[in-house]
Design a protein around this motif. Sequence first.
Motif, short mmCIF file in Angstrom:
data_model
loop_
_atom_site.label_atom_id
_atom_site.label_comp_id
_atom_site.label_asym_id
_atom_site.label_seq_id
_atom_site.Cartn_x
_atom_site.Cartn_y
_atom_site.Cartn_z
N GLU A 56 -2.49 46.03 33.41
CA GLU A 56 -2.33 45.62 32.06
C GLU A 56 -0.56 45.38 32.11
OE1 GLU A 56 -3.29 50.01 31.26
OE2 GLU A 56 -4.18 48.31 32.44
N ALA A 57 0.15 46.32 32.88
CA ALA A 57 1.67 46.26 32.65
C ALA A 57 1.97 45.15 33.57
CB ALA A 57 2.00 47.68 33.27
N PRO A 58 3.25 44.22 33.02
CA PRO A 58 3.74 43.29 33.89
C PRO A 58 4.59 43.67 34.90
CG PRO A 58 4.90 43.42 31.76
CD PRO A 58 3.57 44.52 31.92
N ASN A 59 4.91 42.95 36.18
CA ASN A 59 5.94 43.21 36.93
C ASN A 59 7.25 42.97 36.29
OD1 ASN A 59 4.14 43.74 39.12
ND2 ASN A 59 3.96 41.60 39.66
N LEU A 60 8.22 43.60 36.39
CA LEU A 60 9.61 43.53 35.73
C LEU A 60 10.52 43.04 36.96
CD1 LEU A 60 9.71 46.59 33.49
CD2 LEU A 60 9.07 44.12 32.96
#
Length: 115
Positions: A56-60
């Motif tokens: 659920e975490a985006p790539n930064l």
Amino acid sequence: MKVSRPVFQGLALAALALGALGTAASAAAADVAAGRAKSVQCAVCHGPQGIATLPEAPNLAGQNEIYLVKALNDFKSGVRTNEMMTMMVANLSEADIENLAAYYQSIEIVVKEPD
């Protein structure tokens, strides 16, 4: 006062250029090394190199600096809501946000064909 179209377009372009210069100046002031050091707290979800470890975490990594600054400020102000991100940005200074954004933008993304 009526302004002719070419004059108006010239003024609009000048305003855009000044805005871009201001953005470039703030980006140049950001400290990538400080951002990398601060990113340790982000690594649990977004990975040590900005590639997310949670679905659920985006790539930064490689993300646009201007976008990241806006997103972090939006979480801090409550414009964007996410319980975890609200807690994580609460104590970030404006310099911390700019440094983090500069760090994540600086990570080079390499795309290759699958094996």
